[in-house]
Structure formats: structure tokens, C-alpha cells
Design a protein around this motif. Structure first.
Motif, PDB file in Angstrom:
ATOM      1  N   PRO A 105       0.823  -1.211   0.000  1.00 58.06           N
ATOM      2  CA  PRO A 105       0.000   0.000   0.000  1.00 58.06           C
ATOM      3  C   PRO A 105       0.856   1.259   0.000  1.00 58.06           C
ATOM      4  O   PRO A 105       1.855   1.352   0.713  1.00 58.06           O
ATOM      5  N   TYR A 106       0.446   2.202  -0.845  1.00 59.14           N
ATOM      6  CA  TYR A 106       1.271   3.378  -1.060  1.00 59.14           C
ATOM      7  C   TYR A 106       0.554   4.685  -0.737  1.00 59.14           C
ATOM      8  O   TYR A 106       1.124   5.572  -0.145  1.00 59.14           O
ATOM      9  N   HIS A 107      -0.686   4.793  -1.121  1.00 62.62           N
ATOM     10  CA  HIS A 107      -1.380   6.066  -0.995  1.00 62.62           C
ATOM     11  C   HIS A 107      -1.745   6.357   0.453  1.00 62.62           C
ATOM     12  O   HIS A 107      -2.124   5.476   1.212  1.00 62.62           O
ATOM     13  N   LEU A 108      -1.629   7.607   0.820  1.00 61.34           N
ATOM     14  CA  LEU A 108      -1.879   8.020   2.199  1.00 61.34           C
ATOM     15  C   LEU A 108      -3.285   7.660   2.649  1.00 61.34           C
ATOM     16  O   LEU A 108      -3.482   7.169   3.757  1.00 61.34           O
ATOM     17  N   ARG A 109      -4.263   7.896   1.783  1.00 58.94           N
ATOM     18  CA  ARG A 109      -5.650   7.626   2.195  1.00 58.94           C
ATOM     19  C   ARG A 109      -5.875   6.139   2.462  1.00 58.94           C
ATOM     20  O   ARG A 109      -6.672   5.771   3.305  1.00 58.94           O
ATOM     21  N   ASP A 110      -5.154   5.261   1.754  1.00 61.03           N
ATOM     22  CA  ASP A 110      -5.288   3.827   1.994  1.00 61.03           C
ATOM     23  C   ASP A 110      -4.800   3.468   3.390  1.00 61.03           C
ATOM     24  O   ASP A 110      -5.414   2.683   4.097  1.00 61.03           O
ATOM     25  N   ALA A 111      -3.677   4.033   3.785  1.00 60.63           N
ATOM     26  CA  ALA A 111      -3.115   3.737   5.102  1.00 60.63           C
ATOM     27  C   ALA A 111      -4.004   4.290   6.211  1.00 60.63           C
ATOM     28  O   ALA A 111      -4.151   3.676   7.262  1.00 60.63           O
ATOM     29  N   ARG A 112      -4.624   5.435   5.974  1.00 61.38           N
ATOM     30  CA  ARG A 112      -5.466   6.049   7.006  1.00 61.38           C
ATOM     31  C   ARG A 112      -6.792   5.320   7.176  1.00 61.38           C
ATOM     32  O   ARG A 112      -7.362   5.326   8.251  1.00 61.38           O
ATOM     33  N   ARG A 113      -7.304   4.720   6.098  1.00 63.29           N
ATOM     34  CA  ARG A 113      -8.613   4.063   6.150  1.00 63.29           C
ATOM     35  C   ARG A 113      -8.588   2.706   6.832  1.00 63.29           C
ATOM     36  O   ARG A 113      -9.560   2.296   7.430  1.00 63.29           O
ATOM     37  N   ARG A 114      -7.494   1.990   6.686  1.00 66.10           N
ATOM     38  CA  ARG A 114      -7.450   0.634   7.200  1.00 66.10           C
ATOM     39  C   ARG A 114      -7.523   0.630   8.717  1.00 66.10           C
ATOM     40  O   ARG A 114      -6.910   1.445   9.391  1.00 66.10           O
ATOM     41  N   ALA A 115      -8.237  -0.344   9.235  1.00 64.31           N
ATOM     42  CA  ALA A 115      -8.417  -0.444  10.687  1.00 64.31           C
ATOM     43  C   ALA A 115      -7.100  -0.675  11.408  1.00 64.31           C
ATOM     44  O   ALA A 115      -6.853  -0.117  12.460  1.00 64.31           O
ATOM     45  N   GLY A 116      -6.230  -1.496  10.822  1.00 61.05           N
ATOM     46  CA  GLY A 116      -4.959  -1.810  11.470  1.00 61.05           C
ATOM     47  C   GLY A 116      -3.902  -0.743  11.297  1.00 61.05           C
ATOM     48  O   GLY A 116      -2.838  -0.817  11.894  1.00 61.05           O
ATOM     49  N   GLY A 117      -4.172   0.270  10.453  1.00 63.03           N
ATOM     50  CA  GLY A 117      -3.185   1.303  10.203  1.00 63.03           C
ATOM     51  C   GLY A 117      -2.046   0.775   9.353  1.00 63.03           C
ATOM     52  O   GLY A 117      -2.227  -0.070   8.487  1.00 63.03           O
ATOM     53  N   ILE A 118      -0.856   1.238   9.645  1.00 66.77           N
ATOM     54  CA  ILE A 118       0.324   0.859   8.881  1.00 66.77           C
ATOM     55  C   ILE A 118       0.909  -0.413   9.463  1.00 66.77           C
ATOM     56  O   ILE A 118       1.140  -0.511  10.661  1.00 66.77           O
ATOM     57  N   ASN A 119       1.164  -1.386   8.601  1.00 68.37           N
ATOM     58  CA  ASN A 119       1.685  -2.674   9.039  1.00 68.37           C
ATOM     59  C   ASN A 119       3.084  -2.903   8.488  1.00 68.37           C
ATOM     60  O   ASN A 119       3.249  -3.157   7.301  1.00 68.37           O
ATOM     61  N   GLY A 120       4.065  -2.830   9.327  1.00 72.18           N
ATOM     62  CA  GLY A 120       5.424  -3.192   8.942  1.00 72.18           C
ATOM     63  C   GLY A 120       6.244  -2.067   8.354  1.00 72.18           C
ATOM     64  O   GLY A 120       5.732  -1.002   8.004  1.00 72.18           O
ATOM     65  N   PRO A 121       7.540  -2.308   8.237  1.00 69.95           N
ATOM     66  CA  PRO A 121       8.465  -1.266   7.779  1.00 69.95           C
ATOM     67  C   PRO A 121       8.285  -0.857   6.322  1.00 69.95           C
ATOM     68  O   PRO A 121       8.488   0.303   5.986  1.00 69.95           O
ATOM     69  N   THR A 122       7.872  -1.783   5.439  1.00 71.39           N
ATOM     70  CA  THR A 122       7.715  -1.393   4.036  1.00 71.39           C
ATOM     71  C   THR A 122       6.500  -0.486   3.850  1.00 71.39           C
ATOM     72  O   THR A 122       6.551   0.460   3.071  1.00 71.39           O
ATOM     73  N   GLU A 123       5.422  -0.759   4.585  1.00 73.34           N
ATOM     74  CA  GLU A 123       4.261   0.135   4.516  1.00 73.34           C
ATOM     75  C   GLU A 123       4.593   1.490   5.122  1.00 73.34           C
ATOM     76  O   GLU A 123       4.171   2.527   4.614  1.00 73.34           O
ATOM     77  N   LEU A 124       5.354   1.501   6.196  1.00 74.93           N
ATOM     78  CA  LEU A 124       5.762   2.766   6.816  1.00 74.93           C
ATOM     79  C   LEU A 124       6.628   3.568   5.843  1.00 74.93           C
ATOM     80  O   LEU A 124       6.453   4.771   5.682  1.00 74.93           O
ATOM     81  N   PHE A 125       7.559   2.887   5.186  1.00 75.56           N
ATOM     82  CA  PHE A 125       8.400   3.563   4.192  1.00 75.56           C
ATOM     83  C   PHE A 125       7.524   4.169   3.097  1.00 75.56           C
ATOM     84  O   PHE A 125       7.696   5.334   2.727  1.00 75.56           O
TER      85      PHE A 125
END
Length: 115
Positions: free
Chosen positions: A60-80
Motif C-alpha cells: 500500500p502506497y497512498h496516504l488515504r489507503d493507510a489512514r482508512r485501514r483499521a490496522g493502520g500501517i503494518n510493517g516497515p515497508t508500509e511505513l516507508f
């Protein structure tokens, strides 16, 4: 805002990665490579090369995708990718400011440079 390199003369339908690759392959282009330990931020349309940092693919790359998911950001690659997208948004806003200040940039017509 500081532009480090500008190249003109390409048609608008040419992909940005082709323009960049051509400039990188031309030793006379004067392209300013980033210093050691620094990177140019590129989007997912580009490949990772020395000095160029693209997001992880299939993450996942887009900011809105990360904000919408219940679990938030998962792992270092998603954080990057989240931070990469945040920085790219700043860059895109700068282009928006430039286009608002100089509206001709939105509606450029092609003129021959040869008389």
C-alpha cells in the motif's frame, strides 16, 4: 522551491521515466546526480537506481489507503511507502503552486524553436 535540472523538447505523451533514462545515459546532459548518501525521490513509475528512491511495489502506497485501514500501517515497508507518499505530496503541492502562479504552464502550446 529549487529546480536542480530542467529538460525541454520532449512531447507531452512521453513517459517521465524515458526522459530521465535518456538524460542519465547521455554524458553530455549535465544531469546533477545526487551526492553520496542522498537520493532523488521518484514515484512507482520509475525503477530503483543508485541515487533514486522509489516506493516498494505491491505494498500500500497512498496516504488515504493507510489512514482508512483499521490496522493502520503494518510493517516497515508500509511505513516507508507512507512516508514516501507524504514527501511526494509536498513535491506535488509545489508544482501546484507553480502552476497557479504561472497559468501558462497548464496550457502550453508547442512552438518551433527553429526560425
Amino acid at each position: 522551491m529549487l529546480f536542480t535540472y530542467v529538460v525541454t523538447g520532449w512531447e507531452g505523451v512521453v513517459h517521465d521515466s524515458r526522459v530521465l533514462t535518456t538524460q542519465l545515459e547521455d554524458p553530455t546532459s549535465g544531469f546533477p546526480y545526487p551526492p553520496a548518501g542522498k537520493y532523488y525521490l521518484v514515484d512507482s513509475g520509475y525503477s530503483n537506481k543508485p541515487g533514486f528512491l522509489a516506493p516498494f511495489r505491491n505494498v500500500p502506497y497512498h496516504l488515504r489507503d493507510a489512514r482508512r485501514r483499521a490496522g493502520g500501517i503494518n510493517g516497515p515497508t508500509e511505513l516507508f511507502n507512507y512516508r514516501h507518499a507524504s514527501l511526494r505530496n509536498c513535491i506535488e503541492r509545489c508544482f501546484g503552486v507553480l502552476k497557479a502562479r504561472f497559468p501558462i504552464l497548464r496550457y502550453m502550446t508547442n512552438f518551433s524553436l527553429i526560425r
